[in-house]
Structure formats: structure tokens, C-alpha cells
Design a protein around this motif. Sequence first.
Motif, PDB file in Angstrom:
ATOM      1  N   TYR A 257      18.647  24.945  31.634  1.00  0.00           N
ATOM      2  CA  TYR A 257      19.248  24.108  32.673  1.00  0.00           C
ATOM      3  C   TYR A 257      20.770  24.269  32.689  1.00  0.00           C
ATOM      4  N   LEU A 258      21.389  24.338  31.509  1.00  0.00           N
ATOM      5  CA  LEU A 258      22.829  24.500  31.447  1.00  0.00           C
ATOM      6  C   LEU A 258      23.264  25.854  32.003  1.00  0.00           C
ATOM      7  N   VAL A 259      22.451  26.884  31.796  1.00  0.00           N
ATOM      8  CA  VAL A 259      22.767  28.198  32.362  1.00  0.00           C
ATOM      9  C   VAL A 259      22.762  28.134  33.887  1.00  0.00           C
ATOM     10  N   GLU A 260      21.761  27.483  34.454  1.00  0.00           N
ATOM     11  CA  GLU A 260      21.702  27.355  35.910  1.00  0.00           C
ATOM     12  C   GLU A 260      22.872  26.544  36.446  1.00  0.00           C
ATOM     13  N   LYS A 261      23.280  25.533  35.718  1.00  0.00           N
ATOM     14  CA  LYS A 261      24.415  24.726  36.147  1.00  0.00           C
ATOM     15  C   LYS A 261      25.718  25.506  36.054  1.00  0.00           C
ATOM     16  N   ALA A 262      25.828  26.359  35.041  1.00  0.00           N
ATOM     17  CA  ALA A 262      27.049  27.148  34.874  1.00  0.00           C
ATOM     18  C   ALA A 262      27.209  28.191  35.972  1.00  0.00           C
ATOM     19  N   LYS A 263      26.122  28.614  36.595  1.00  0.00           N
ATOM     20  CA  LYS A 263      26.222  29.612  37.658  1.00  0.00           C
ATOM     21  C   LYS A 263      27.036  29.106  38.840  1.00  0.00           C
ATOM     22  N   ASP A 264      27.051  27.789  39.060  1.00  0.00           N
ATOM     23  CA  ASP A 264      27.790  27.228  40.185  1.00  0.00           C
ATOM     24  C   ASP A 264      29.250  26.950  39.855  1.00  0.00           C
ATOM     25  N   GLU A 316      39.218  19.643  35.776  1.00  0.00           N
ATOM     26  CA  GLU A 316      39.074  20.734  36.735  1.00  0.00           C
ATOM     27  C   GLU A 316      38.049  21.775  36.294  1.00  0.00           C
ATOM     28  N   CYS A 317      37.719  21.819  35.001  1.00  0.00           N
ATOM     29  CA  CYS A 317      36.762  22.809  34.489  1.00  0.00           C
ATOM     30  C   CYS A 317      35.331  22.367  34.789  1.00  0.00           C
ATOM     31  N   ASN A 318      34.580  23.248  35.410  1.00  0.00           N
ATOM     32  CA  ASN A 318      33.180  22.954  35.733  1.00  0.00           C
ATOM     33  C   ASN A 318      32.246  23.232  34.573  1.00  0.00           C
ATOM     34  N   VAL A 319      32.664  24.102  33.641  1.00  0.00           N
ATOM     35  CA  VAL A 319      31.847  24.442  32.486  1.00  0.00           C
ATOM     36  C   VAL A 319      32.771  24.941  31.386  1.00  0.00           C
ATOM     37  N   PHE A 320      32.340  24.781  30.151  1.00  0.00           N
ATOM     38  CA  PHE A 320      33.103  25.257  28.995  1.00  0.00           C
ATOM     39  C   PHE A 320      32.244  26.234  28.204  1.00  0.00           C
ATOM     40  N   PRO A 339      29.164  20.754  31.222  1.00  0.00           N
ATOM     41  CA  PRO A 339      28.327  21.344  30.170  1.00  0.00           C
ATOM     42  C   PRO A 339      29.117  22.294  29.282  1.00  0.00           C
ATOM     43  N   VAL A 340      28.668  22.432  28.045  1.00  0.00           N
ATOM     44  CA  VAL A 340      29.263  23.355  27.074  1.00  0.00           C
ATOM     45  C   VAL A 340      28.188  24.361  26.703  1.00  0.00           C
ATOM     46  N   ILE A 341      28.456  25.651  26.939  1.00  0.00           N
ATOM     47  CA  ILE A 341      27.465  26.689  26.717  1.00  0.00           C
ATOM     48  C   ILE A 341      27.984  27.705  25.702  1.00  0.00           C
ATOM     49  N   ARG A 431      38.980  26.685  43.184  1.00  0.00           N
ATOM     50  CA  ARG A 431      38.963  27.907  42.398  1.00  0.00           C
ATOM     51  C   ARG A 431      40.003  27.913  41.300  1.00  0.00           C
ATOM     52  N   SER A 432      40.868  26.933  41.233  1.00  0.00           N
ATOM     53  CA  SER A 432      41.899  26.887  40.204  1.00  0.00           C
ATOM     54  C   SER A 432      42.291  25.436  39.976  1.00  0.00           C
ATOM     55  N   GLY A 433      43.037  25.221  38.884  1.00  0.00           N
ATOM     56  CA  GLY A 433      43.506  23.872  38.616  1.00  0.00           C
ATOM     57  C   GLY A 433      44.450  23.373  39.692  1.00  0.00           C
ATOM     58  N   LEU A 434      45.221  24.276  40.293  1.00  0.00           N
ATOM     59  CA  LEU A 434      46.132  23.894  41.362  1.00  0.00           C
ATOM     60  C   LEU A 434      45.378  23.333  42.547  1.00  0.00           C
TER      61      LEU A 434
END
Length: 479
Positions: A257-264, A316-320, A339-341, A431-434
Motif C-alpha cells: 500500500y505504501l508503494v502505491e501511495k508513493a507513486k503519486d 511539503e514532502c509527500n513521501v520519505f 509514509p516512510v518507505i 512540484r517543489s517546496g516553493l
Amino acid sequence: MDFESKYEVSRVATFIRSNNFKRVALQFPDELLKDSTRVVGALRNALFGLCCKGDDNEVKDIGLYVMADTTYGSCCVDEVGASHINADCVVHYGHTCLSPTTKLPAFFVFGKAPINASDCAKHLGNYASSSTKPVMVLFGLEYEHALKDIIIEASASARCKLHFADVMSQAMIPSPSPTKGSENAATTYRIGGLFWSLNEGHTMDDYSLFFIGPDNSAFANVVLTFNSCEIVRYDATENKMLTDTSQQRRILKRRYYLVEKAKDAEIVGILVGTLGVAGYLSMIHQIKEMITRAGKKAYTLVMGRPNPSKLANFPECNVFIYISCAQTALLDSKDFLAPVITPFEAILAFNRGSEWTGKYIMEFQELAAVGIDMPMPRKEARFSFLEGGYIEDPDLQQDINGEDENGVVSLVNAQSALQERGKDMVKGSARSGLEFFASRSFQGLDIKNSNNSNGPEPFIIGRTGKASGYDNETTKSST
């Protein structure tokens, strides 16, 4: 159990004297700190005993320094802490992952956890007799001291041949270059400080696994890595064999599930979980290049042991992606905002068209040794199972987001980087923190001042004195 035998005082003293180390860092986990002073005293006496002709000056020149509160996981050698005292080597006590060090030599004292060897051998023999496959025996390093007795008794009662993993050397000397895979890498396995080889043409699917130890991170690594094998566990504290590993196997569903979430994800944080395990820097560079090639933004973060409060500072980070040893790589990120992968899961998520075959790699050194396949840019949209629609790649959004040739995004068009849901298409997030902070509804406190054009306000001198009566304060007399 004898104290000096438990902490292998004589072997540690021999290691120090034979290598002529003068500054020795003794690394203890929190649960063993209570014994650190006794260990230092016993080790000092053992060093005096090894001294030639009673020359005490040689031993007095050896500095023993106790380390606690490690920078990262206590299972890894804390080379950062040892460098603060310019240590020549590290003696690591307690549970360990035996991950290779970067610079410092190390000696590992596994400890000797209590175990009923006869009872364990009985359960192992009965299981091997009923198994239709050969049995491979894995164990926690803290039970290595009883392995000889278990082998003798279990082999006598088992009807099929037993295979036991070997323990890697307790003394570790860092290699100048990462170890490359050998020609027989396909039949050689390493996990949790254990290694074993299989005959040519055989794989782990041909074996059943018998694990000796508690339900900890080491056992979770075994379940994930060899998820296609039948696995049973002998709990030495309760003296019984457990065959139900459904709880551990649920981890696989969670990781998928975390892999699928990280794809986005569009903004990825690379969490540095070690500064001492060999190959960590190469892994960071490869992961960062992979993220960039996938059209995503990467930020590298060094913060010690991650927790929800620390990672919440980077919304701002969607995944770690957590780069650490295998023993600490699996973070239960249910309480985290994102999520953390692991690096292996990141490769599955960011390489378009990759499929999870069931194979799982915990050691990032294995990924670094073989190299990471870099994703090729795609121009077609990707279907997201979580969003329930197609998602455009960032390369298709450059014109929409107002990005110039230098990769700078116009703040005027930053709002368009947020998700816009159409009938069949979902555009990516910032696409960025800015872009993320420019598009937030709350951007911090804003003190409105009509005189901003004239520069900042001058300093105002406050009142002086006590609160009960400031200087130059007029008070009304009570009536």
C-alpha cells in the motif's frame, strides 16, 4: 551466567591488544548501560593481565570511553559518536545488525540470552521430521552461544538433514571499497549478521525456515525477505514453537500500500538514517538521481532518529525514503503525516512499469552493488489506484505551471500546481517546496502596517522598574 563470559571480556581485551588500539569506544544500548562501569573495570583488569612483563604503562595509555544515546539505531556502530573522541575502534555490545562500517574497525559482543537448548532442539527435531522440505535454521545472534548444543541434539532426532546458518566474524575491518557480488551471489544469502550458501540450482523456496528468537525486527526481516517460505519461530522466553506468522505477513500488505501511495508523490524527502554503514553515501546519490530522473523533487534530510514531530516540519514532502540498516528500515509510519518507505520500495514506486514479484530486499548495500535502473521519462499519463484516475507526469505540466528553462516556477501560476480534478484526469500536486508554501492558505503571521513603504518602525524604549510600580508611572491614590 558468569559476567565476564557474558560480555566476552578476554576476547575484547585480546582484540584491543593485538591491534594496538589506544582509544577504544565502548558502545552500549540503553538496557545495558547499567553494566558499563563493571565492564570497563573487568576489561581494564584483563588488559593488565595481557601486558608483557607487568609493564603497566602500556595499559594506562589505553583509553576506554563509554558511549550512550547513539545518533541513530543502537544496532549500528556509532562512528559519529566515536569520532568525537578520535577513537581507533568501537566495541559494540548487545543486539546488532552487523552492518559493515565505513571507517572504524569494530568488535561485536552479541551477549548470551538464556535459552533451554534441549527444549529448542526437541521442537526443532519434531518440526524437521514432519516437514516435507529441508529445514534451514536461522537465529538471533544472542543465541549463538547455545547453537552447538542445539545442533547436536536436534540432528540426532531429526529425520531429515538440518542446515544451520553461520555467524559472520565478530571482528570487522572496513573495506576501502564496497563489496561486489560474487559469481555465486544467487546461492549465497546474508541477513541479520548470518550467512549461508545453497547448492547450485537451489533457492530458498526449496527450504522451510525455523527461526530461534523473539518477535523483533530481525524476525520481521526474515518474514519479508523469505515471504514465500514456510516459517515457524521458537520463542526462547516462553519455550514454545509458534507457527502463526499471519501478523508478520500483514506487513507485506502494508508495504505494498505504501508503494502505491508513493507513486503519486511529487516531493520526496530522503531521510539519512545512518552515517556509519558502508555504502550509505552511494545509495543516497543513486536514490536522488532516480528521483530526479522520475521528474520529482528531492530533499535530503539528516535528523537522527525520525519521529512524527520531526517529519511534520516538512509538510511539503509527500513521501520519505529512509536509508538505514535493515534492522531499522521498517518504520511504522501510521502516525506520520507522510509514509516512510525503504530504498527497495522507492525503486518499485518510481520506475514506471515495474512489478512486485514478491521478492523483497532489505539491505541497501545489495541495491547499491548491482546499481539502480534509472526510470525513463514517459509522456503518457499514469493510472493511480488511490486517486481513481489518470495522473499526468510533471513533464506534461511545465507549460501549465509556468516553469521557465531554469526550472523556476512563477508564483503567479503556482496555484495551478495544486490538484485540479477533471472528469478523467488528475493533475499532480506541487512540484517543489516553493510551490507548496506559495499555494498554502496560511503562510504565517502578517503584521499589516501602512508605513511599510517608509521602512521599518523605529525602536521604542519600554518601561523600566517593577510591575507593581514602573518608573515615571503616575498612580492614583486610593480613597
